[in-house]
Design a protein around this motif. Sequence first.
Motif, PDB file in Angstrom:
ATOM      1  N   LEU A 287       8.974  -6.177  -5.048  1.00  7.04           N
ATOM      2  CA  LEU A 287       8.210  -4.965  -5.383  1.00  7.04           C
ATOM      3  C   LEU A 287       7.923  -4.163  -4.134  1.00  7.04           C
ATOM      4  O   LEU A 287       8.072  -2.920  -4.128  1.00  7.04           O
ATOM      5  N   GLY A 288       7.525  -4.825  -3.048  1.00  3.50           N
ATOM      6  CA  GLY A 288       7.245  -4.111  -1.809  1.00  3.50           C
ATOM      7  C   GLY A 288       8.473  -3.409  -1.260  1.00  3.50           C
ATOM      8  O   GLY A 288       8.402  -2.242  -0.833  1.00  3.50           O
ATOM      9  N   ALA A 289       9.616  -4.091  -1.266  1.00  4.04           N
ATOM     10  CA  ALA A 289      10.846  -3.497  -0.736  1.00  4.04           C
ATOM     11  C   ALA A 289      11.297  -2.322  -1.595  1.00  4.04           C
ATOM     12  O   ALA A 289      11.601  -1.231  -1.084  1.00  4.04           O
ATOM     13  N   ALA A 290      11.365  -2.548  -2.925  1.00  4.51           N
ATOM     14  CA  ALA A 290      11.851  -1.490  -3.814  1.00  4.51           C
ATOM     15  C   ALA A 290      10.871  -0.322  -3.883  1.00  4.51           C
ATOM     16  O   ALA A 290      11.287   0.849  -3.874  1.00  4.51           O
ATOM     17  N   GLY A 291       9.580  -0.630  -3.946  1.00  2.12           N
ATOM     18  CA  GLY A 291       8.600   0.436  -4.066  1.00  2.12           C
ATOM     19  C   GLY A 291       8.414   1.246  -2.802  1.00  2.12           C
ATOM     20  O   GLY A 291       8.090   2.437  -2.854  1.00  2.12           O
ATOM     21  N   ALA A 292       8.643   0.630  -1.642  1.00  2.00           N
ATOM     22  CA  ALA A 292       8.423   1.333  -0.375  1.00  2.00           C
ATOM     23  C   ALA A 292       9.542   2.313  -0.048  1.00  2.00           C
ATOM     24  O   ALA A 292       9.285   3.447   0.361  1.00  2.00           O
ATOM     25  N   ILE A 293      10.795   1.893  -0.201  1.00  2.00           N
ATOM     26  CA  ILE A 293      11.909   2.784   0.190  1.00  2.00           C
ATOM     27  C   ILE A 293      12.956   2.958  -0.909  1.00  2.00           C
ATOM     28  O   ILE A 293      13.932   3.681  -0.724  1.00  2.00           O
ATOM     29  N   GLY A 294      12.747   2.320  -2.061  1.00  2.00           N
ATOM     30  CA  GLY A 294      13.737   2.420  -3.130  1.00  2.00           C
ATOM     31  C   GLY A 294      14.772   1.315  -3.044  1.00  2.00           C
ATOM     32  O   GLY A 294      15.035   0.775  -1.965  1.00  2.00           O
ATOM     33  N   ALA A 295      15.344   0.971  -4.203  1.00  2.00           N
ATOM     34  CA  ALA A 295      16.338  -0.110  -4.238  1.00  2.00           C
ATOM     35  C   ALA A 295      17.460   0.231  -5.203  1.00  2.00           C
ATOM     36  O   ALA A 295      18.000  -0.633  -5.882  1.00  2.00           O
ATOM     37  N   GLN A 296      17.806   1.514  -5.265  1.00  2.00           N
ATOM     38  CA  GLN A 296      18.858   1.930  -6.181  1.00  2.00           C
ATOM     39  C   GLN A 296      20.239   1.587  -5.624  1.00  2.00           C
ATOM     40  O   GLN A 296      20.474   1.682  -4.427  1.00  2.00           O
ATOM     41  N   PRO A 297      21.161   1.169  -6.486  1.00  2.10           N
ATOM     42  CA  PRO A 297      22.516   0.842  -6.028  1.00  2.10           C
ATOM     43  C   PRO A 297      23.260   2.074  -5.539  1.00  2.10           C
ATOM     44  O   PRO A 297      23.004   3.197  -5.992  1.00  2.10           O
TER      45      PRO A 297
ATOM     46  N   PRO B  38       0.803  -1.242   0.000  1.00  6.51           N
ATOM     47  CA  PRO B  38       0.000   0.000   0.000  1.00  6.51           C
ATOM     48  C   PRO B  38       0.827   1.280   0.000  1.00  6.51           C
ATOM     49  O   PRO B  38       0.278   2.351  -0.313  1.00  6.51           O
ATOM     50  N   VAL B  39       2.094   1.231   0.377  1.00 10.04           N
ATOM     51  CA  VAL B  39       2.893   2.462   0.462  1.00 10.04           C
ATOM     52  C   VAL B  39       3.893   2.572  -0.684  1.00 10.04           C
ATOM     53  O   VAL B  39       4.834   3.367  -0.622  1.00 10.04           O
ATOM     54  N   ILE B  40       3.692   1.790  -1.730  1.00 14.06           N
ATOM     55  CA  ILE B  40       4.613   1.850  -2.871  1.00 14.06           C
ATOM     56  C   ILE B  40       4.533   3.215  -3.546  1.00 14.06           C
ATOM     57  O   ILE B  40       3.451   3.739  -3.802  1.00 14.06           O
ATOM     58  N   ASP B  41       5.686   3.768  -3.831  1.00 11.58           N
ATOM     59  CA  ASP B  41       5.801   5.006  -4.598  1.00 11.58           C
ATOM     60  C   ASP B  41       6.469   4.635  -5.924  1.00 11.58           C
ATOM     61  O   ASP B  41       7.621   4.191  -5.943  1.00 11.58           O
TER      62      ASP B  41
ATOM     63  N   GLU C  67      19.851  -6.731   7.055  1.00 12.46           N
ATOM     64  CA  GLU C  67      18.557  -7.355   7.405  1.00 12.46           C
ATOM     65  C   GLU C  67      17.494  -6.615   6.613  1.00 12.46           C
ATOM     66  O   GLU C  67      16.646  -5.918   7.158  1.00 12.46           O
ATOM     67  N   ALA C  68      17.543  -6.799   5.289  1.00 14.87           N
ATOM     68  CA  ALA C  68      16.825  -5.925   4.367  1.00 14.87           C
ATOM     69  C   ALA C  68      15.339  -5.815   4.667  1.00 14.87           C
ATOM     70  O   ALA C  68      14.791  -4.706   4.713  1.00 14.87           O
ATOM     71  N   LEU C  69      14.649  -6.923   4.866  1.00 10.83           N
ATOM     72  CA  LEU C  69      13.198  -6.869   5.007  1.00 10.83           C
ATOM     73  C   LEU C  69      12.783  -6.214   6.315  1.00 10.83           C
ATOM     74  O   LEU C  69      11.840  -5.409   6.346  1.00 10.83           O
ATOM     75  N   ALA C  70      13.466  -6.538   7.401  1.00  9.46           N
ATOM     76  CA  ALA C  70      13.178  -5.882   8.675  1.00  9.46           C
ATOM     77  C   ALA C  70      13.482  -4.381   8.583  1.00  9.46           C
ATOM     78  O   ALA C  70      12.747  -3.545   9.135  1.00  9.46           O
ATOM     79  N   HIS C  71      14.544  -4.036   7.871  1.00  3.52           N
ATOM     80  CA  HIS C  71      14.925  -2.629   7.700  1.00  3.52           C
ATOM     81  C   HIS C  71      13.828  -1.851   6.978  1.00  3.52           C
ATOM     82  O   HIS C  71      13.480  -0.730   7.374  1.00  3.52           O
ATOM     83  N   VAL C  72      13.251  -2.441   5.933  1.00  2.00           N
ATOM     84  CA  VAL C  72      12.188  -1.769   5.178  1.00  2.00           C
ATOM     85  C   VAL C  72      11.001  -1.466   6.092  1.00  2.00           C
ATOM     86  O   VAL C  72      10.456  -0.350   6.087  1.00  2.00           O
ATOM     87  N   LEU C  73      10.603  -2.434   6.892  1.00  2.00           N
ATOM     88  CA  LEU C  73       9.453  -2.231   7.784  1.00  2.00           C
ATOM     89  C   LEU C  73       9.732  -1.143   8.814  1.00  2.00           C
ATOM     90  O   LEU C  73       8.828  -0.363   9.166  1.00  2.00           O
ATOM     91  N   ARG C  74      10.944  -1.074   9.298  1.00  2.00           N
ATOM     92  CA  ARG C  74      11.273  -0.007  10.264  1.00  2.00           C
ATOM     93  C   ARG C  74      11.213   1.365   9.597  1.00  2.00           C
ATOM     94  O   ARG C  74      10.719   2.332  10.186  1.00  2.00           O
ATOM     95  N   VAL C  75      11.718   1.465   8.366  1.00  2.00           N
ATOM     96  CA  VAL C  75      11.754   2.752   7.671  1.00  2.00           C
ATOM     97  C   VAL C  75      10.343   3.264   7.384  1.00  2.00           C
ATOM     98  O   VAL C  75      10.075   4.469   7.463  1.00  2.00           O
TER      99      VAL C  75
END
Length: 522
Positions: free
Chosen positions: A285-295, A210-213, A329-337
Amino acid sequence: MWRVKSLDAILATAEKKSLHRSLGPIQLTLLGIGAIIGTGIFVLTAAASQKAGPGMMLSFVIAGAVCAVAALCYSELAAMAPVSGSAYTYTYAVMGELLAWCVGWALILEYAVAASAVSVGWSGYVLGLIENGIGFDFPDLLSAGPAWSMNGLIPSPDFSAGIINVPAIIVALSVTALLMIGTTESARVNAALVAVKVLALTIFIVLTLPVIDTANLSPFSPNGMFGASSGMGIVGAAASIFFAYVGFDAVSTAAEETKNPQRNVPIGLIGSLAICTVFYLLVALGAAGAIGAQPVLGADGSAVQPGSPAFIAACALPANAEQLVCSNEALAHVLRVIGHPQVGNALGVAAMLALPSVILMMIYGQTRIFFVMARDGLLPEGLTKIHSKWKTPYIVTLFTGIAVAIAGALFPVGQLADISNSGTLFAFFMVSIAVLILRKKEPNRHRPFRTPLVWIIAPLSALGCAFLFWNLPHDAKMVLPIWGGIGLIVYFLYGRRMSHLGRGLVEVHEQDSDLPPPPATT
């Protein structure tokens, strides 16, 4: 060295097992999902993002497609000879002792290094819980190994990342100790852990979608399909992500217990891979869309390999502190952000609980490869010595555990996964070739499952495995021939002379009640 182990003896032994055919397509699909979803998606999301950016979603599709055709080839041999030794035994029966040795030696690389990768992934989630959950600042020098680069063939460490990964050592040696004293896992515990992992990923998807940008998904492929250097880009990420799928052979090895395997095995394989690929796509998609996944970029503005000294330096910059690619800890990090710190901590707990079981199964599987090779005379039989009290192969278990702990202490998870994939892809390549050779040599042999369109599927599998191997990072590709060269020296100095088959000792050990465990969830 081209002598072939009797497939008739192996098959006669397998027939004595008389396993009951009870599994249908739904059970097989659920078995595959439970085996596939695991470590890879928890710990490799950040490394894949650094290589491909949001394009890692396409990387999951490529890796899953190669797994699908490889699994169909694997299933034919697994159904014909459901015995100890996996690809090593199949190769011995079809292509001869030397190539079987090479496959067995590569499987040692696969299992041990994969266990090390999971240990490092576990360490990342545990350290995240320690620092974000209880507020304790764990020393950086003891939370990661050094960053490594290759100068020619000489590895050079950069201690700016850390000196040694203490939590990885602790979990690897703890699991080893449990295996040595004879602790086994129950099916119910494994099923509960699978449910925990699936529930954790489902909650992650529900909270992030739901928070994908959409702005976070552009550029979709910052490093292109192949990247400017080996192992980068969408295809390079697919080669790394292959690690997240290898549990698929759980379905293949269950072929003998399947009702109507010719119909149900492909359904189970393709169904579980398709469902897991969709699951992985939604997580990515959730991880990249929520906080970005650029190198992150190196000091000169170029793309850098995850785990490299340049990558460590880039992630140390304050501007990159919250980047997905820099998280252990990528997935936990996304949820915290995105404002769910407690749920992020809970996901970290789920990973912390589930991942040690994967390490256990990988080390256990490693000892079984050692066992079969040693009992064929290709390795010293002293490795299979059983402890008088614990009744376990304590020498080979301790040796494996120490090796796993050392690798986990010194190398980052992405590099370990790539090295493990090099061994896995080689083994699956050999299985794909073996299927074709056996079809020509023994076309009338009974096959409970036959690979459909084998003259299309098997070449696609071999080419797919070779393609992904070629797109691994240069360092990971170099490990396999170096490791293989060491293995050939061992074979010609010891294994070739001591081989039971070469000495006329026709012993069939596959009837022993020590078949490998179900494949580790990765």
